[in-house]
Design a protein around this motif. Sequence first.
Motif, PDB file in Angstrom:
ATOM      1  N   ILE A 138      79.575  31.473   0.868  1.00 21.73           N
ATOM      2  CA  ILE A 138      79.544  32.809   1.457  1.00 21.73           C
ATOM      3  C   ILE A 138      80.718  32.937   2.420  1.00 21.73           C
ATOM      4  O   ILE A 138      81.011  32.015   3.177  1.00 21.73           O
ATOM      5  N   ALA A 139      81.370  34.090   2.380  1.00 22.17           N
ATOM      6  CA  ALA A 139      82.420  34.400   3.355  1.00 22.17           C
ATOM      7  C   ALA A 139      82.054  35.718   4.027  1.00 22.17           C
ATOM      8  O   ALA A 139      81.638  36.668   3.357  1.00 22.17           O
ATOM      9  N   TYR A 140      82.176  35.738   5.354  1.00 20.49           N
ATOM     10  CA  TYR A 140      81.967  36.968   6.118  1.00 20.49           C
ATOM     11  C   TYR A 140      83.324  37.496   6.545  1.00 20.49           C
ATOM     12  O   TYR A 140      84.108  36.799   7.185  1.00 20.49           O
ATOM     13  N   ILE A 141      83.596  38.736   6.163  1.00 23.48           N
ATOM     14  CA  ILE A 141      84.841  39.415   6.527  1.00 23.48           C
ATOM     15  C   ILE A 141      84.494  40.424   7.602  1.00 23.48           C
ATOM     16  O   ILE A 141      83.564  41.223   7.428  1.00 23.48           O
ATOM     17  N   LYS A 142      85.231  40.398   8.720  1.00 25.66           N
ATOM     18  CA  LYS A 142      84.942  41.332   9.817  1.00 25.66           C
ATOM     19  C   LYS A 142      85.151  42.770   9.365  1.00 25.66           C
ATOM     20  O   LYS A 142      86.119  43.094   8.686  1.00 25.66           O
ATOM     21  N   GLY A 143      84.229  43.624   9.767  1.00 21.97           N
ATOM     22  CA  GLY A 143      84.338  45.045   9.466  1.00 21.97           C
ATOM     23  C   GLY A 143      83.936  45.386   8.043  1.00 21.97           C
ATOM     24  O   GLY A 143      83.315  44.594   7.339  1.00 21.97           O
ATOM     25  N   ASP A 188      71.458  26.490  -0.814  1.00 17.26           N
ATOM     26  CA  ASP A 188      72.080  26.339   0.503  1.00 17.26           C
ATOM     27  C   ASP A 188      73.561  26.658   0.380  1.00 17.26           C
ATOM     28  O   ASP A 188      74.327  25.870  -0.196  1.00 17.26           O
ATOM     29  N   PHE A 189      73.970  27.805   0.904  1.00 13.42           N
ATOM     30  CA  PHE A 189      75.357  28.247   0.819  1.00 13.42           C
ATOM     31  C   PHE A 189      76.163  27.732   2.013  1.00 13.42           C
ATOM     32  O   PHE A 189      75.783  27.992   3.159  1.00 13.42           O
ATOM     33  N   PRO A 190      77.289  27.047   1.768  1.00 17.53           N
ATOM     34  CA  PRO A 190      78.209  26.828   2.875  1.00 17.53           C
ATOM     35  C   PRO A 190      78.810  28.188   3.253  1.00 17.53           C
ATOM     36  O   PRO A 190      78.959  29.062   2.399  1.00 17.53           O
ATOM     37  N   VAL A 191      79.132  28.374   4.528  1.00 16.77           N
ATOM     38  CA  VAL A 191      79.578  29.682   5.017  1.00 16.77           C
ATOM     39  C   VAL A 191      80.906  29.548   5.749  1.00 16.77           C
ATOM     40  O   VAL A 191      81.139  28.577   6.473  1.00 16.77           O
ATOM     41  N   MET A 192      81.760  30.544   5.563  1.00 22.08           N
ATOM     42  CA  MET A 192      83.000  30.633   6.337  1.00 22.08           C
ATOM     43  C   MET A 192      83.124  32.022   6.946  1.00 22.08           C
ATOM     44  O   MET A 192      82.655  33.006   6.379  1.00 22.08           O
ATOM     45  N   GLU A 193      83.728  32.076   8.118  1.00 18.83           N
ATOM     46  CA  GLU A 193      84.106  33.333   8.769  1.00 18.83           C
ATOM     47  C   GLU A 193      85.567  33.560   8.390  1.00 18.83           C
ATOM     48  O   GLU A 193      86.454  32.848   8.859  1.00 18.83           O
TER      49      GLU A 193
END
Length: 184
Positions: free
Chosen positions: A94-99, A132-137
């Motif tokens: 999973i990747a979280y992109i701001k906005g 279980d997803f590894p996550v990045m910001e």
Amino acid sequence: MLPHSLLKAIVICTAFLLSACGSLPENLKTENANVVTDYDQWLSTPSTTAEVRLGGVIAGVTNLEQSTRVEIVNLPISSIGKPDIDKEPQGRFIAYIKGFADPVMLAEGRLITLLGQSQSKEQGKVGEFTYDFPVMEAKGYHLWRIEEKIIVHDIDSGLYPCRSFYCRDLRFGTRQGKVIQEVK
């Protein structure tokens, strides 16, 4: 035989063109020499502060109030960040992109490479399976295009000899073509 100065100019131009085609996009560059670019290495890295550059195929996009959550099926990436569509997937992350990021632009099935900071894992589902997803910001990302080139064997074109980089592949025989997929 070509004059030495002309040969030298051709070599320099070729090197310049090849280096322009094979460089990491600006939004994926980092000063960190220890950036993690391997999925399995990322999973085995206990630090949640590691800098990560990974890519793959977008499996889903969800716009949240402050960010966009992107689920990616990981594919190995090249030195210039391109996901290798000829390799087997290694897992998901999973990747979280701001906005806000437009889900049409980040459509399912598109190829993407992201640069970001590792975060804690997140539990979710793939179908009915708990994962279980590894996550990045994410700090930056690059979307890749898959282009198809059709090479036509055309003996009627009169192009003898073929000297262009994008010219037709000339052969005697029946007219046939082949499709080549290229990631850009």
